[in-house]
Write a protein that holds these residues in place. Sequence first.
Motif, PDB file in Angstrom:
ATOM      1  N   LEU A 150       4.155  10.456   1.951  1.00 33.98           N
ATOM      2  CA  LEU A 150       3.108  10.711   0.561  1.00 33.98           C
ATOM      3  C   LEU A 150       3.700   9.380  -1.090  1.00 33.98           C
ATOM      4  O   LEU A 150       4.725   9.627  -1.158  1.00 33.98           O
ATOM      5  CB  LEU A 150       2.863  11.496   0.310  1.00 33.98           C
ATOM      6  N   GLY A 151       2.661   9.342  -1.639  1.00 36.11           N
ATOM      7  CA  GLY A 151       3.012   8.309  -2.730  1.00 36.11           C
ATOM      8  C   GLY A 151       1.933   8.722  -3.817  1.00 36.11           C
ATOM      9  O   GLY A 151       0.722   8.451  -3.421  1.00 36.11           O
ATOM     10  N   ALA A 152       2.156   7.961  -4.990  1.00 40.49           N
ATOM     11  CA  ALA A 152       1.372   8.189  -5.967  1.00 40.49           C
ATOM     12  C   ALA A 152       1.355   7.262  -7.216  1.00 40.49           C
ATOM     13  O   ALA A 152       3.625   7.567  -7.603  1.00 40.49           O
ATOM     14  CB  ALA A 152       1.081   9.893  -6.350  1.00 40.49           C
ATOM     15  N   SER A 153       1.358   7.129  -8.042  1.00 40.19           N
ATOM     16  CA  SER A 153       1.616   6.903  -9.697  1.00 40.19           C
ATOM     17  C   SER A 153       0.615   6.332 -10.738  1.00 40.19           C
ATOM     18  O   SER A 153      -0.419   6.224 -10.040  1.00 40.19           O
ATOM     19  CB  SER A 153       1.934   4.861  -9.103  1.00 40.19           C
ATOM     20  N   TYR A 154       1.184   6.244 -12.098  1.00 45.35           N
ATOM     21  CA  TYR A 154       0.273   6.412 -13.048  1.00 45.35           C
ATOM     22  C   TYR A 154       0.824   5.189 -13.843  1.00 45.35           C
ATOM     23  O   TYR A 154       1.907   5.295 -14.380  1.00 45.35           O
ATOM     24  CB  TYR A 154      -0.307   7.485 -13.783  1.00 45.35           C
ATOM     25  N   THR A 155      -0.345   4.217 -13.793  1.00 43.60           N
ATOM     26  CA  THR A 155       0.441   3.401 -15.456  1.00 43.60           C
ATOM     27  C   THR A 155      -0.667   3.153 -16.159  1.00 43.60           C
ATOM     28  O   THR A 155      -2.329   2.446 -15.470  1.00 43.60           O
ATOM     29  CB  THR A 155       0.370   2.538 -14.432  1.00 43.60           C
TER      30      THR A 155
ATOM     31  N   GLU B 148       7.398   9.715  -4.390  1.00 43.11           N
ATOM     32  CA  GLU B 148       7.305   9.251  -3.294  1.00 43.11           C
ATOM     33  C   GLU B 148       8.299  10.238  -2.658  1.00 43.11           C
ATOM     34  O   GLU B 148       9.316  10.776  -3.185  1.00 43.11           O
ATOM     35  CB  GLU B 148       7.329   7.719  -2.863  1.00 43.11           C
ATOM     36  N   ILE B 149       7.355  10.765  -1.676  1.00 43.26           N
ATOM     37  CA  ILE B 149       7.511  12.174  -1.046  1.00 43.26           C
ATOM     38  C   ILE B 149       7.438  11.358   0.682  1.00 43.26           C
ATOM     39  O   ILE B 149       7.244  11.032   1.248  1.00 43.26           O
ATOM     40  CB  ILE B 149       7.275  13.058  -1.284  1.00 43.26           C
TER      41      ILE B 149
ATOM     42  N   ALA C 138       0.500  -1.162   0.368  1.00 39.43           N
ATOM     43  CA  ALA C 138      -0.104  -0.225  -0.260  1.00 39.43           C
ATOM     44  C   ALA C 138       0.694   1.561  -0.345  1.00 39.43           C
ATOM     45  O   ALA C 138       0.657   2.213  -0.555  1.00 39.43           O
ATOM     46  CB  ALA C 138      -0.448   0.200   0.796  1.00 39.43           C
ATOM     47  N   PHE C 139       2.498   0.950   0.545  1.00 38.17           N
ATOM     48  CA  PHE C 139       2.790   2.196   0.751  1.00 38.17           C
ATOM     49  C   PHE C 139       3.854   2.122  -0.904  1.00 38.17           C
ATOM     50  O   PHE C 139       5.111   3.008   0.077  1.00 38.17           O
ATOM     51  CB  PHE C 139       3.124   3.022   2.128  1.00 38.17           C
TER      52      PHE C 139
END
Length: 769
Positions: free
Chosen positions: A633-638, A620-621, A69-70
Motif C-alpha cells: 500500500l502507498g499514499a502521498s500528499y503534496t 508505504e506499507i 505507480a507504486f
Amino acid sequence: MSKTLCAAAIGLALHSSYTLAADSVVLEKITVTSQKREQYINDVSIAVTAFSGEQMDALGFESSTDLIAFTPGVSLAGDIGGQRAIFNIRGVVQNDYADIAEAPVAVYVDGGYLASTQAQTFGLFDISRVEILKGPQGTLFGRNATGGMVNTITAKPTEETEGYAEVTFASFEQKRFEGAFSGSLNENVTGRISVMANKMGNILENIYEDGAEPDTRAGTEGGGEDGYNDDTKAVRGQLNFDLGNNANLLLSANWADSTKSEGPYQVINTTEVKDAAGNVVDVIYAADDPLGCDAIQAGVCVDGNFNGDPYRPVQGGDFNGNIDPDGSGELVNKDFAFDDQNKIESKGLAATYDYEFDAFTFTSVTDWKNFTRVIGLDSDQTASPELIFQSDGDITQFSEELRLNGSTMNMKWVAGFYYLNIDTEYLQGLAASPTGGYLAGEEQNTLADITTDSYSVFGQIDYDLDDDLVLVAGLRLVQENKSLDGQLVQNANLDDRVIEVDDTATPLVDVALENDKFMWSAKLQLDYKPNEDTLLYAGVNRGVKAGNFNAPLGGAFSTYDPEVLLAYEAGAKLTLMDGKAQVNSSVFYYDYEDYQSFSWVNNAGVVFNEQAHFTGAEVEILLNPVDALDIMLGASYTDAVVEDLEVASGIFVDTTPPYTPEWQGSALIRYTWSLDSGSIAAQASGSYQSESFHNARNFTAHTIESHFKADARVTWEDTQGLWSVAAYVNNLTDSDHEIIGFDVSGFYGTTQMSYAKPRTYGITVRRNF
C-alpha cells in the motif's frame, strides 16, 4: 490467448491439492547502495523505495515508468506523447522537453549519470534492483538531484553458469524478448551478455484522407499513417576481472536503438481568453464557447488566426474546422503521421575499478555515453497542413568519479572527486509546406551547441554519538562552467521529415552565452535506532540544480540561474508483526530559491526562476500477514506552490507545478498457492492520482483529470523455479486518462494531448537455466 491462460490457471488452482506458499515478494530483504555503500534498505535513513530484479519480474514491471505507480510521491511527466518520460518526485519537476535540459531528478545506471532526459525511459531488462530516492541527493550524487534520484543496478556476471530467456506476446501485435547468459570464462574472468527486443504495432488508427474536408489543402507527402508503436533493440555486455590482491575491474558496454511513430498526440480544441490589454488570462475548451470564437477578448470574439474572421468555421473546432474523430479514443485524423518518424539511439562504455586497502576501499567509475535523437511531429495534430515540429539532438558525455570509503569504530565515511563533461548539439524548429500559412514553404530552426564542464568534491560521515544515535553530515562543492553558441536560421523546407540547415540558410540571430557558477550542497541529520525494528531520522538538506540556457523556438536565447532547495524532512521505518509488516513514512517541507519553472506557450517553452515552497507526507506499507498473502500500500500528499508566476504580462499568481497531483494512492495484493506442479499467484493492483495540470500557468484547459488505473496478473511457476508463465491485463478498466499536453491555442486553436494506452492483454513465458 491470455484469457484462456487466465481461466486455465485459476482452474488449476481450484482443482489441485495445495498448501500455502511461504515466500513473500513484497518483503524481500533488499541491499541498496543509495549512500555509496551496501546497506539493508531498512537501515537507510532516507525515503527510498527499492525493487529487486526478482520483485520486478514477479510483479510484471518492464520499464522504468512501471515503478512510478507504486512509489508514493512519484508521478510521471514527459514529452512526445509518452515516448519519453521525466520523473516528478514530490512536485520537483522541470518538464522541459529540449535535449539541452537536465532534469531535477537524477537518473543513474550502474554509477553512470544520464545527463539527457531523452535517456530516462529505458527497458528494465536483466536488472538487479532499482532504487528511487526522494529528496535532495546532492551531497553524494551531484548537482542535479534536488528532487531525488533513480538508481538502477544491472545484474552482474556470475561464476556459476546461469541465464534465462523470456518472451511476451500481447495486444497490438506486441512481441517482446528478453534474455541473459552469465558464467566464468576462465579462473579470473566472468562475463554476462543481456539482450532485449520489443516490437509493438500501432495503437492509433489514422483516418486521414489527403485534401479532404474540412481543409482541402494537400498534406505531407506519404503521411497519414497509423501511430503509437515501438521497435526497440538493446544489448549489454559485461566482463568482470578478478585482479587479485584485493583488486577488481568491471567493464561494460551497452547499446539501444528505438524507432517509433511520430508523437502519438491527439487534438483537443481550445480557446484563448484575453483581457482588454490582450493578455491571455485563461485557456478554455472550444466546445464550451457557444459563439465559436477564434479567441475571446474582454468578452468579444476576435480574429485569432489573422484571416479577417473572428469565428471558427465549425463551432468547437480548431481554426480550420478540425475536430478529433472520437475524442480520447484510438482514431486520429492528421496529415503529418509516419510510423517510423522518431529514432533514438544510445550507446555507452564504462569501467569500475575497486581496490581494498587495509583502512579503506578505493573506487574509480569511468563512464562514457552518447545519445542521438531525431524527432518530428504534427504541431497542430490535425488534417490541416500547418507547421511541423522537428528536433535533432546529439549528446556525448564523459564522467569520472574517484571515491574512498572507510570506517572506524564509531564512524563510516565516504569522500570523492567527480568530473562531468557534456557536449550537446541541439537543433529544433518548425517547418511549413508550400500550402502552409505561417512560414509557407520555409523552415525556421534554433541551433545550439552547449558545452558543460562540472567539477566537484564531496564527503559524508555517519558518526555514532552513542549506540542508538548517529549524526550524518555531508558537503559537496561544485564548480560548473557552461557555454552556448546559438543561432536562429531560416531556409527553404525541402523535406518535411528532415531538418536541413545549409550554407544558404539566413541567420536571424547569432549569440554566444556563458553560465559559470559555483554551487554547494550540504546535509545535516540525526538518526535514532533504539532497536533493530525501528529507525527514526530528521534533518535538513541543501540541494542545488545547475543553471542552464533557454533556446526556444524563435531564438530567444537566455540564461537562467541554479535553483536552491532547502529541504526539511523527518521519517520513520518500522518493522512490525514479527517481521511480517514494514511501515515507512516521511513528512517534508521544501523552501525553494530560484525554482526553475518551465512554462509552455504556443510552440515555445522557457524556464524562469521563481520562489516556491512544497509541503507533503508519504507512507508505504508492506504486509505479509500470512505466508501466502502479500499486500503493498502507498499514499502521498503534496501541496506544492510556485509563488507569483507571471502567467501573462503583468499578471502574477500562485500556481501548482505541472504533473503534481495533490493526492496519490496505490495498492497491490498478491496471493500464492502451492500446487503439486509448483505454485500459482494471482495479483491485482491499482493506482490513483488526483487532478493536476500539464502547464505551469494552470489555466482551465490545462487540467489533467483525476484518474484510477487497475491491472491484474496470474503467474504459474514450476517446483524447480525453471519455468514460469504469466498472463496479465493492464489498464483493466480501459481508462483513457491524459498523460501529457502542450497548449498551442494561439497558433491553431488546439492543445496536443496524449492518453494512456488502452486495455492490453498479454502472456509471458520464461525459462531459467
